[in-house]
Design a protein around this motif. Structure first.
Motif, short mmCIF file in Angstrom:
data_model
loop_
_atom_site.label_atom_id
_atom_site.label_comp_id
_atom_site.label_asym_id
_atom_site.label_seq_id
_atom_site.Cartn_x
_atom_site.Cartn_y
_atom_site.Cartn_z
N LYS A 173 43.37 -35.82 15.02
CA LYS A 173 42.69 -37.10 15.09
C LYS A 173 41.31 -37.00 15.75
CE LYS A 173 46.98 -39.81 15.27
NZ LYS A 173 47.77 -40.79 16.05
N LYS A 174 41.07 -35.92 16.48
CA LYS A 174 39.81 -35.79 17.23
C LYS A 174 38.88 -34.71 16.68
CE LYS A 174 42.08 -37.00 21.62
NZ LYS A 174 42.41 -36.50 22.99
N ALA A 175 39.44 -33.70 16.05
CA ALA A 175 38.67 -32.49 15.74
C ALA A 175 37.44 -32.78 14.88
CB ALA A 175 39.57 -31.47 15.04
N LEU A 176 37.60 -33.56 13.82
CA LEU A 176 36.47 -33.81 12.92
C LEU A 176 35.34 -34.54 13.63
CD1 LEU A 176 35.37 -33.64 10.02
CD2 LEU A 176 36.41 -35.87 9.59
N TYR A 177 35.68 -35.51 14.47
CA TYR A 177 34.65 -36.29 15.16
C TYR A 177 33.93 -35.46 16.22
CZ TYR A 177 37.29 -39.94 12.84
OH TYR A 177 37.92 -40.69 11.89
N ILE A 178 34.64 -34.52 16.83
CA ILE A 178 34.00 -33.62 17.78
C ILE A 178 32.98 -32.74 17.07
CG2 ILE A 178 34.40 -31.64 19.30
CD1 ILE A 178 37.06 -32.92 20.08
N ILE A 179 33.35 -32.22 15.90
CA ILE A 179 32.43 -31.37 15.14
C ILE A 179 31.21 -32.17 14.70
CG2 ILE A 179 32.16 -29.95 13.09
CD1 ILE A 179 35.12 -29.27 13.26
N ILE A 180 31.40 -33.43 14.33
CA ILE A 180 30.26 -34.28 13.95
C ILE A 180 29.29 -34.45 15.11
CG2 ILE A 180 29.61 -36.62 13.27
CD1 ILE A 180 32.19 -36.75 11.63
N LEU A 181 29.83 -34.67 16.31
CA LEU A 181 28.97 -34.81 17.49
C LEU A 181 28.20 -33.52 17.78
CD1 LEU A 181 31.29 -36.86 19.89
CD2 LEU A 181 29.32 -37.68 18.56
N VAL A 182 28.87 -32.39 17.60
CA VAL A 182 28.19 -31.10 17.80
C VAL A 182 27.08 -30.93 16.77
CG1 VAL A 182 28.49 -28.60 17.80
CG2 VAL A 182 30.23 -30.05 18.86
N GLN A 183 27.36 -31.31 15.53
CA GLN A 183 26.34 -31.23 14.46
C GLN A 183 25.13 -32.08 14.81
OE1 GLN A 183 26.14 -29.62 11.50
NE2 GLN A 183 24.83 -30.86 10.18
N VAL A 184 25.38 -33.30 15.28
CA VAL A 184 24.27 -34.19 15.66
C VAL A 184 23.48 -33.58 16.81
CG1 VAL A 184 23.73 -36.44 16.66
CG2 VAL A 184 25.41 -36.27 14.81
N TRP A 185 24.17 -33.03 17.81
CA TRP A 185 23.50 -32.41 18.95
C TRP A 185 22.57 -31.28 18.50
CZ3 TRP A 185 23.84 -27.30 20.67
CH2 TRP A 185 23.23 -27.05 21.89
#
Length: 313
Positions: A173-185
């Motif tokens: 439930k969290k993994a995809l959204y964490i990767i999106i935040l890293v991509q944005v960073w």
């Protein structure tokens, strides 16, 4: 006679002028030839080749070569549950990246444009992540979000918030959204610099005139900055969309599409089909579908931009 003399004098000049124009034209062709050759060899020909292979059922290890199947690979995509899930994740990835990255980059660009203290320093700092490779960033954040030796969990335990520590990348439930935040960073630095360049092209007298008429900062931003940055916003949005749709290395180094396909995107699914299962024909159809999606969205954005016209000031 006089006419003949004038004609003879002007002829070499006209010929020389025309010859100079031809030489400049040929030089132009020669200058673009290396770039065009590179584009042809490493972009256009592979794209055409991928579409060609997508019409075949071809496994690399098969000694008999590929079998022509027409559109069968493309038809099978729409009954492939994992492909549809990867497509959904890619759409979510693109949507959230645009929603977060574009406004964030614009906000930071506006703040940097105020020439506050250390603004030049932060302009360089924000650009640094863009210089790092996706593999390095993926391994770095993989260590940060590790459930055992991760920096984040250790920090939470050290400040007495150990109850919030958990399986960050191991939680579907969290993994995809964490990767999106890293991509944005990693990627927002380029968007920010494009907005900074766009802001520098807006004349200051527009803001001065608006302030004389009693407009506040928000009204200036809404009525002057946003409309005049419309083309830059469109360019940034297309770039974010394309980069997000093509994401592969970051996802592969952080989760490899797991857990339980929770972070599977088109890039990782294509890779697994091509280089794990060796189904090159099917993988090429995924690549073809990805190309058509990105090309269609970019074309639609360009069409909308053309319909709206260009703002002059």
């Amino acid at each position: 006679n006089g006419f003949g003399r004038r004609f003879n004098d002007s002829t070499p000049f006209s010929y020389s002028k025309a010859n100079t124009k031809m030489n400049k034209k040929n030089i132009g062709y020669l200058l673009i030839l290396p770039g065009f050759t590179f584009y042809l060899a490493f972009h256009l020909i592979p794209i055409i080749g991928a579409f060609y292979i997508s019409f075949f059922s071809w496994r690399v290890i098969s000694p008999s070569g590929g079998i022509f199947v027409g559109l069968e690979n493309y038809i099978d995509l729409f009954s492939d549950r994992i492909f549809l899930l990867a497509l959904k994740h890619s759409v979510v990835f693109v949507g959230l990246s645009m929603i977060i990255q574009v406004p964030l980059a614009l906000l930071l660009a506006v703040l940097l444009g105020l020439n506050l203290r250390l603004s030049k320093f932060f302009r360089g700092v924000y650009f640094v992540p863009l210089l790092m490779s996706f593999v390095v960033v993926g391994l770095l954040f993989n260590f940060i979000f590790s459930s055992t030796v991760g920096t984040l969990n250790n920090f939470l335990r050290a400040i007495g918030l150990g109850r919030f520590a958990g399986e960050w990348l191991g939680d579907p439930k969290k993994a995809l959204y964490i990767i999106i935040l890293v991509q944005v960073w990693k990627e927002f630095g380029l968007s920010m610099l494009l907005f900074v360049a766009g802001l520098q092209g807006i004349p200051n007298n527009l803001y001065e005139s608006a302030k004389l008429d009693g407009a506040n900062a928000w009204q200036c931003f809404r009525s002057i900055t946003i409309p005049l940055l419309r083309e830059v916003i469109a360019v940034v949005s297309v770039l974010v969309m394309i980069i997000s749709f093509k994401v592969f290395a970051l996802v592969y180094t952080m989760t490899a599409g797991g857990p339980f396909y929770a972070t599977e995107v088109l890039g990782t699914y294509l890779y697994n089909k091509a280089f794990t299962l060796m189904r090159m024909g099917y993988a090429s159809s995924i690549a073809g579908m990805l190309f058509l999606i990105v090309f269609s969205l970019a074309f639609f954005q360009s069409w909308v931009k053309g319909k709206r016209g260009t703002i002059e000031y």
